[in-house]
Structure formats: structure tokens, C-alpha cells
Motif scaffolding. Sequence first.
Motif, PDB file in Angstrom:
ATOM      1  N   LYS A 160      -1.638   3.788  -1.518  1.00 50.05           N
ATOM      2  CA  LYS A 160      -2.978   3.503  -0.995  1.00 50.05           C
ATOM      3  C   LYS A 160      -3.001   3.682   0.516  1.00 50.05           C
ATOM      4  O   LYS A 160      -3.200   2.736   1.291  1.00 50.05           O
ATOM      5  N   ILE A 161      -2.772   4.890   0.970  1.00 51.16           N
ATOM      6  CA  ILE A 161      -2.764   5.195   2.398  1.00 51.16           C
ATOM      7  C   ILE A 161      -3.598   6.439   2.648  1.00 51.16           C
ATOM      8  O   ILE A 161      -3.736   7.311   1.778  1.00 51.16           O
ATOM      9  N   ASN A 162      -4.172   6.515   3.858  1.00 50.34           N
ATOM     10  CA  ASN A 162      -4.963   7.690   4.221  1.00 50.34           C
ATOM     11  C   ASN A 162      -4.098   8.707   4.954  1.00 50.34           C
ATOM     12  O   ASN A 162      -2.895   8.476   5.171  1.00 50.34           O
ATOM     13  N   GLN A 163      -4.684   9.800   5.363  1.00 51.49           N
ATOM     14  CA  GLN A 163      -3.930  10.871   5.998  1.00 51.49           C
ATOM     15  C   GLN A 163      -3.326  10.437   7.323  1.00 51.49           C
ATOM     16  O   GLN A 163      -2.173  10.772   7.642  1.00 51.49           O
ATOM     17  N   ALA A 164      -4.087   9.636   8.096  1.00 51.11           N
ATOM     18  CA  ALA A 164      -3.569   9.176   9.385  1.00 51.11           C
ATOM     19  C   ALA A 164      -2.341   8.287   9.183  1.00 51.11           C
ATOM     20  O   ALA A 164      -1.348   8.392   9.914  1.00 51.11           O
ATOM     21  N   GLU A 165      -2.401   7.415   8.179  1.00 49.05           N
ATOM     22  CA  GLU A 165      -1.263   6.548   7.889  1.00 49.05           C
ATOM     23  C   GLU A 165      -0.075   7.359   7.373  1.00 49.05           C
ATOM     24  O   GLU A 165       1.076   7.060   7.698  1.00 49.05           O
ATOM     25  N   ASN A 217       0.829  -1.212   0.000  1.00 50.33           N
ATOM     26  CA  ASN A 217       0.000   0.000   0.000  1.00 50.33           C
ATOM     27  C   ASN A 217       0.858   1.255   0.000  1.00 50.33           C
ATOM     28  O   ASN A 217       0.529   2.255  -0.645  1.00 50.33           O
TER      29      ASN A 217
END
Length: 495
Positions: A292-297, A287
Motif C-alpha cells: 500500500k505505497i504510492n510511487q513517491a514512497e 503498508n
Amino acid sequence: MATLPNLSLIQPGAESAQRIPFNIEAEKALLGALMVENRLLEEITLQLRDEHFYEPLHGRIFAQIRRLADLNMVANPITLRPLFESDPALTELGGPAYLLRLTEDPTVVIAARDCAQQTYDLALLRALVMVGTDLVQSATDTSAEVAPMKQIEAAEEALYKVAESGEVSGATVDFAGAAKKAVGMAAKAMKSGGHLSGLTTGLNGLNNKIGGLHNSDLLILAGRPAMGKTALATNIAFSTALRYKLDQRDGISPTSGAPVAFFSLEMSSDQLANRILAEQSRISSENLRMGKINQAEFNELARAAEELYDLPLYIDDTPALSIAAMRARARRLKRQKKIGLIVVDYLQLLQGTAKNASENRVNEISEVTRGLKTLAKELDIPVIALSQLSRQVENREDKRPQLSDLRESGTIEQDADIVLFVFREEYYHESKKPEDGSEKFQQWLEKADRLRGRAEVIVAKQRHGATGTVPLVFQREFTRFADPADGDWMPESYD
């Protein structure tokens, strides 16, 4: 103590601006002292050889003095005379009478050690002059093929040889010194809980089995493709570097960590960094690579990167590196960054000399493994080299690797101090998946559940201890190995 003559500098010719350092008077005084008192040979610097004398005749006289002493014969002007009666250089200086003149001043015995040291030091300076001259000539000669990087590597190797010859690390060590070092290692292992006398691998089970990574050892980490060789090597390199960073921060000494040089001939530096960041931020490496990661990640990724920005892990991802070039770069990193561990991924991608390459692959691999072992001893640090295994493994019912599976050369096993195999039965079980819905499928599924996350490191050879198997956990998502006792990483099916 007698005062040594001042350093003489000559100008060899009007066409040259070079000034060559030498001291003929110091050489004469040393030879005279040795002929007056032969026992001084046992006390002068051990690395002094006949080629270190600027005057060739002096070098020959010194060589004969040592030869007679080795034969338990007295070396003086009388015993040396027959050996030099036909020497034209001695004849020009007055014949055998020159040997007598060297011993006329008995006070030279007092300054013998200083004369020997100065003779050797000036020989090193002359060697530096030669390296510089050769460098200038090769750099200005454009008639041949221009290869600046090869010239730089050759210059570094030449300079390192000069620096290496100025050390006495190869001198004989008495048993008291060797025993003191052995006791120190035992004390370090005891303080660490009774299992670690070298650098940490970051895996307690592996540390318990091999005692950590020991200086001058060549460790071969081998396995078939997809077993996780690079993942394990990266985990070890990261753990060793991180341990050093944390111990330096906390003022802990001695440390079980060290700065690490990672020569990656297969993966790029950003791919290796991606693996480490994925592991530390607990984000899937796939990811992370595909975004493929969100803001928290992403915030967690930034935190991990900030914490590790000064990690003493140095990655060289130059492709098609030769063993000679790699050794030159390793020496430079040892000198500049004080590295204490080298990882090579992997040794079959290292190139030997052109001569060996044109003969056959076995000779080339033999040269590479010998070069890696020599480098480990030369820099006095452990070297981990990854290696592919032959396809023989695939033809057996039991897929666990054996020493005979080491690919292309028996010298890999011969030169290695420790041979480790990475094995994951889960990988082979996945290829045997039967048709869905069948009874065999249910049995396959149950076994797949038992094998999930299981891995092992097989210690197939160890000069310092026993062989055996170390159970590990492999977290495929983060390409990480861990101890089964680490509950945070242990799969539910691992009992």
C-alpha cells in the motif's frame, strides 16, 4: 644457529597414498635440549603438549620432564631413568642409554626453540591430515544415514579446532598488557564523549548506561511478546553495521561499529530487511509489506535500498538451528566477514544436543546459554541473545519484568554479563480499555495519551556497572526505538 634436519615424510603403507609429516630428529633434539637445560621449558611455545610428538615415547618423555619441573626437581637422564625402566618402547631402543644419547650433543640447546616450533607445526599438519581422512571416509560411507550438511558442519568445527589450537590467545597476559587494554578502552570512551568504550547500540541513552557493547560479553535482551525485542535488536544490529560502513568510508579508525551476524530463527531475512527499509524510508512497515505505497514512497524505498545495499549485516534465517551449527557458522563469518557482533533471535529456539534435549528443557537451555557465552569469549566479540519471559509477569499488578522472570533456566541470568528488559506500559494499558463514554474511559484516554510512544529498557544486571532504566521512544509504525532527545521521533505527548 644450528641447522634443523629437513622435514621427513614417510609413506605408512603401500595401500595408502597419504604422506604423514613428522621429524623424529627435531623431537630428539628438543628432548635432549630440555634435559640439558630444564629452564628452556619456560621459553618454548606454551601450547606444546606430549600428544604433539609423533613418536609416542617422545611424548611420554616430554610429559615426565614437565612433571619433574613442576615439582621443582631436576629432569635429566638419571632422574628419568626409574620412570622408564619398564617402558617397552624404550627397551627396544636400548633402554636408559637412549636417554643419555639424546643429550650427547650440547649444541642442541641452541636450536631448542626452533625444534619446539617445528614439532608443534608438524602436529598441526598431521591433525589436518586426520580431519581430511575422516572427511573423506564419512563422505564416501553411504551405509549410514546420509546427512551432508551435518558432515560439513562437523568438518568446519574440526578445522576450527585445529586453527584455534594454533593460536596462543589463551596464554597468560601480564598486568601491563591488561592495563594497556583497559586504558585503551578508557581513551576510546573519552574520545566518544565519555560514554562509549565498546560498539555503539545506536541509542545514546543506552550507550551512556552500559558503555556500548563490549567484546566477549553475552547480553540477554528479554521481554514479553509484543514488547519490541526483535525491533530493538534489529535497530542495534543496523546501527552497529551502519556505523562501521560510514567510518570505513570516511577513513575513521578505530570505529565504534562492526559487521554484524544476525541469526533469525523466528523471522525470515526478507521480513527483517522489510523492517530496516521501512525505518530508513519512513514508510509504514505494514503498508510496505502489503504493497500500500504510492510511487513517491516506492522511489524513497528504492533510494534507501540502494544506500544500504553494501551494509555489512549478514542474516541467517535457518530454522531449528542447533547451538553447535550456529557456532560453526559464526566462526566461518568471523573468518570470512570479520564480524564484530552476533545477534540471536531468540535463544529458546536454538536446539541443544540430542542428549540434553531428551533429558529436560532446563538442561538444554543451560547448554545453549553456556555455548553462547563460550562463543562470545572464543571470538572475542559481543553476543546479544533475545529471550522470552515467563508468564509470571502477567500475574503481577506491576508488569515490569524482573530477573526471576527469565524463562526456563537460571543459567540465563548466571551466564549473562548484561541483562536488558524491554518494557512498554502502553501495551498493557491498551488491554484495560473501559466502555466508551464512561468517566473511566476519559481517564483511560488521558493516560493512554501520556503513555503513547513511551518505552524503556531496564538494565537488570550489569557486571561492569550500575543497573537502572533507560527511557526510549517506540515508533510502532516503523518498529523503531529512539532516544527521547531525537525530536524527529518524539511523540507530542512525550515530555
